[in-house]
Structures are given as structure tokens and as C-alpha cells.
Write an enzyme that holds these catalytic residues in place. Structure first.
Site, PDB file in Angstrom:
ATOM      1  N   ASP A  66      -7.728 -59.004 -92.155  1.00 58.70           N
ATOM      2  CA  ASP A  66      -8.191 -58.199 -90.941  1.00 58.70           C
ATOM      3  C   ASP A  66      -7.787 -59.153 -90.029  1.00 58.70           C
ATOM      4  OD1 ASP A  66      -9.836 -60.185 -92.396  1.00 58.70           O
ATOM      5  OD2 ASP A  66     -11.486 -58.584 -92.390  1.00 58.70           O
ATOM      6  N   ASN A 135     -22.768 -56.828 -96.898  1.00 58.82           N
ATOM      7  CA  ASN A 135     -23.392 -55.235 -97.353  1.00 58.82           C
ATOM      8  C   ASN A 135     -22.138 -55.402 -98.611  1.00 58.82           C
ATOM      9  OD1 ASN A 135     -21.211 -55.597 -96.020  1.00 58.82           O
ATOM     10  ND2 ASN A 135     -21.592 -54.001 -94.497  1.00 58.82           N
ATOM     11  N   HIS A 137     -18.891 -55.908 -98.659  1.00 64.04           N
ATOM     12  CA  HIS A 137     -17.242 -55.352 -98.236  1.00 64.04           C
ATOM     13  C   HIS A 137     -16.162 -56.525 -98.316  1.00 64.04           C
ATOM     14  CE1 HIS A 137     -18.006 -57.590 -93.780  1.00 64.04           C
ATOM     15  NE2 HIS A 137     -17.857 -58.170 -94.115  1.00 64.04           N
ATOM     16  N   GLU A 142     -15.299 -51.796 -95.192  1.00 61.24           N
ATOM     17  CA  GLU A 142     -16.759 -51.483 -95.540  1.00 61.24           C
ATOM     18  C   GLU A 142     -17.804 -50.394 -96.789  1.00 61.24           C
ATOM     19  OE1 GLU A 142     -18.817 -53.423 -93.811  1.00 61.24           O
ATOM     20  OE2 GLU A 142     -18.166 -53.085 -91.303  1.00 61.24           O
TER      21      GLU A 142
HETATM   22  C1  F6R Z   1     -12.707 -62.038 -92.728  1.00 61.72           C
HETATM   23  C2  F6R Z   1     -13.089 -60.957 -94.152  1.00 61.72           C
HETATM   24  C3  F6R Z   1     -14.554 -61.056 -94.343  1.00 61.72           C
HETATM   25  C4  F6R Z   1     -15.564 -62.424 -95.031  1.00 61.72           C
HETATM   26  C5  F6R Z   1     -16.825 -61.385 -94.448  1.00 61.72           C
HETATM   27  C6  F6R Z   1     -17.454 -63.196 -95.728  1.00 61.72           C
HETATM   28  O1  F6R Z   1     -11.224 -62.052 -93.512  1.00 61.72           O
HETATM   29  O2  F6R Z   1     -12.412 -60.368 -94.572  1.00 61.72           O
HETATM   30  O3  F6R Z   1     -14.443 -59.704 -95.578  1.00 61.72           O
HETATM   31  O4  F6R Z   1     -14.950 -62.462 -95.333  1.00 61.72           O
HETATM   32  O5  F6R Z   1     -17.499 -61.245 -93.681  1.00 61.72           O
HETATM   33  O6  F6R Z   1     -17.636 -64.014 -94.199  1.00 61.72           O
HETATM   34  P1  F6R Z   1     -17.988 -66.131 -93.512  1.00 61.72           P
HETATM   35  O7  F6R Z   1     -17.415 -65.786 -94.971  1.00 61.72           O
HETATM   36  O8  F6R Z   1     -18.188 -65.511 -92.123  1.00 61.72           O
HETATM   37  O9  F6R Z   1     -19.658 -65.383 -94.589  1.00 61.72           O
END
Ligand code: F6R
Length: 248
Positions: A66, A135, A137, A142
Site C-alpha cells: 500500500d 481493527n 485490517h 478496512e
Molecule cells: C502497512 C500495512 C498495514 C500495517 C498495519 C500494522 O503497509 O499494510 O496493514 O501492517 O497497520 O501496522 P504496525 O506494524 O505499524 O502496527
């Protein structure tokens, strides 16, 4: 499916070794990559391993999940910048080897279609690394995202923007939209590692453990995958049932 490790460093050691062995066996491996705090020790360890094993990465291809809409590659909070800082530059990966959605392209719909076409041509990455949002994701898919989704523009959930505000001066500076690989494209990976570390991931791990496959919990889509491993440190495993708490 769940494998519990004592701490984030043990997960990083395991994954760095695993990925290194895969690249030795197949130098043209394709890696699906995530950004975020969970990935930082993993990339640090992978870089050490790449250098000690003098691994040839010249045939490696990477695809990131992303990118924020509106942040260009030079913005310190863009995911391109994160990847340059934490992996690409020190690994000597060239722009031709790495793929991230472009968050500043004039035609974002076209960019989504182009990214989806590249992933389709590949038939899914060999190894997909994933973090998880509080959440549930995966990527920026989402809750409520259809499981057959491909690369698309998403409006970030308020919870995601609050969670990610720690990287910005103010929550209002967190972009409202992102481009993300879709759930169908994530599921096309040959192997998937979902990683969760820290006490703040314990609730979502317990929810994921007990949940049916449900679009309100995007990570539950992964339960359909034949080669999924969920790597959890002791803190993130705190609310999991005791019988699965074998520590590696
Ligand atoms: C980022 C991504 C997100 C993160 C998730 C956890 O490229 O795809 O799904 O993996 O938000 O983020 P952290 O590791 O910062 O808790």
C-alpha cells in the site's frame, strides 16, 4: 496456524532465516512487503542476514501492499520512503526490482488497474509478509472490504488514522485515503506470514483466533489460505487460549 515466539526479535530471526533460504533456493523469488513498526526488526535482521550470507538479490522482485494517497516518494511518511530507509537502499535493490502503488499519480484509478495487472501477471507473490491493524485490517483493507477485492483506493478508517497519527505531527496530517492491494491479491500469494507483536495487538489476535471468516474482520480471510502462518510474540499472544501457547 498460530506460532508463538518469546519476543519480536525471535520472529525477525526466524523470518530472516526463512526468506534467505527461499532466495538461495530461488533467486527470482517475489516478496510481498508491508510497512509499519512490526516490520522494522524483520527488515533489520533480513539486511544483516543478506550481508552475512552475501546473498545475491539481483533477481528479487518486491511488491508493497500500500501507499498513502498524496504522499510522494520523498515524503518521510510515505511508504516508499519507509522502504528505502529500512530495506531497499541498504539491500541495493534497484527501482526496477521494487513495486509500490503511486500515491501521487494524477489518475489513481489507472494506477490501481496497472498495479493489479502487474500482480495478475505474476500470479501472486511467493512470500507475503503482513502486519495487522488493531481493527483487523491487512494492507489497508478496512473492515467490510469484499474478499474478492483487487488493488483499489480506500478511505482510511478513523481508527487507522488515529493509530498511525504517531508518525505525524497531528492526526489531521494523516492522509485520508490510500491505495491498497486487494484481499484477493493478498490471498494469491503462495505463502503468507501474518506478524503481530506487542500488547496492543493482543485483543485483535484473540478476535482473529476465535472469529469465523467474516468480511468485518479482513484478516479472517487469511484462514482460507493453505499456507498461512501467524507469528505472534508473547505479548500479542497474551489473550490467546493457553493450549496454543507453545513458544518456539
Ligand atoms: C502497512 C500495512 C498495514 C500495517 C498495519 C500494522 O503497509 O499494510 O496493514 O501492517 O497497520 O501496522 P504496525 O506494524 O505499524 O502496527
Amino acid at each position: 496456524m498460530f506460532v508463538i515466539f518469546p519476543n519480536p526479535q525471535a520472529i525477525a530471526d526466524y523470518l530472516a532465516k526463512y526468506i534467505t533460504q527461499k532466495i538461495i533456493a530461488n533467486p527470482a523469488t517475489s516478496l510481498g512487503l508491508a510497512t509499519g513498526s512490526t516490520m522494522e526488526p524483520i527488515y533489520a535482521r533480513l539486511l544483516q542476514k543478506v550481508h552475512t550470507d552475501q546473498l545475491d538479490l539481483s533477481q528479487l522482485t518486491t511488491f508493497n501492499l500500500d501507499e498513502y494517497v498524496g504522499l510522494g516518494p520523498d515524503h518521510p511518511q510515505s511508504y516508499y520512503y519507509f522502504m528505502q530507509q529500512h530495506l531497499f537502499a541498504a539491500a541495493g535493490l534497484t527501482p526496477a526490482q521494487v513495486n509500490l502503488p503511486c500515491g501521487v499519480c494524477a489518475d489513481l484509478e489507472q494506477e490501481c488497474q496497472d498495479y493489479a495487472a502487474k500482480l495478475k501477471a505474476l500470479g501472486g507473490v511467493d512470500i507475503q509478509l503482513l502486519g495487522i491493524g488493531s481493527n483487523g485490517h491487512i494492507g489497508f483493507n478496512e473492515p467490510g472490504t469484499p474478499f474478492d477485492s483487487v488493488t483499489h483506493v480506500v478511505e482510511l478508517a478513523p481508527k487507522t488514522r488515529r493509530d498511525n497519527a504517531r508518525f505525524f505531527d497531528h492526526v489531521d496530517d494523516v492522509p485520508t485515503h490510500a491505495i491498497t492491494m486487494g484481499i484477493a491479491e493478498i490471498l494469491a500469494a503462495k505463502e503468507i506470514f501474518l506478524v503481530a507483536t506487542g500488547r496492543h495487538k493482543a485483543e485483535i489476535m484473540a478476535r482473529l483466533y476465535s472469529s469465523a471468516i467474516d468480511e468485518q474482520l479482513p484478516a479472517s480471510a487469511l484462514k482460507q489460505h493453505a499456507h498461512l502462518r501467524i507469528l505472534v510474540d508473547a505479548e500479542a499472544a497474551e489473550l490467546l487460549p493457553t493450549h496454543i501457547k507453545q513458544v518456539v
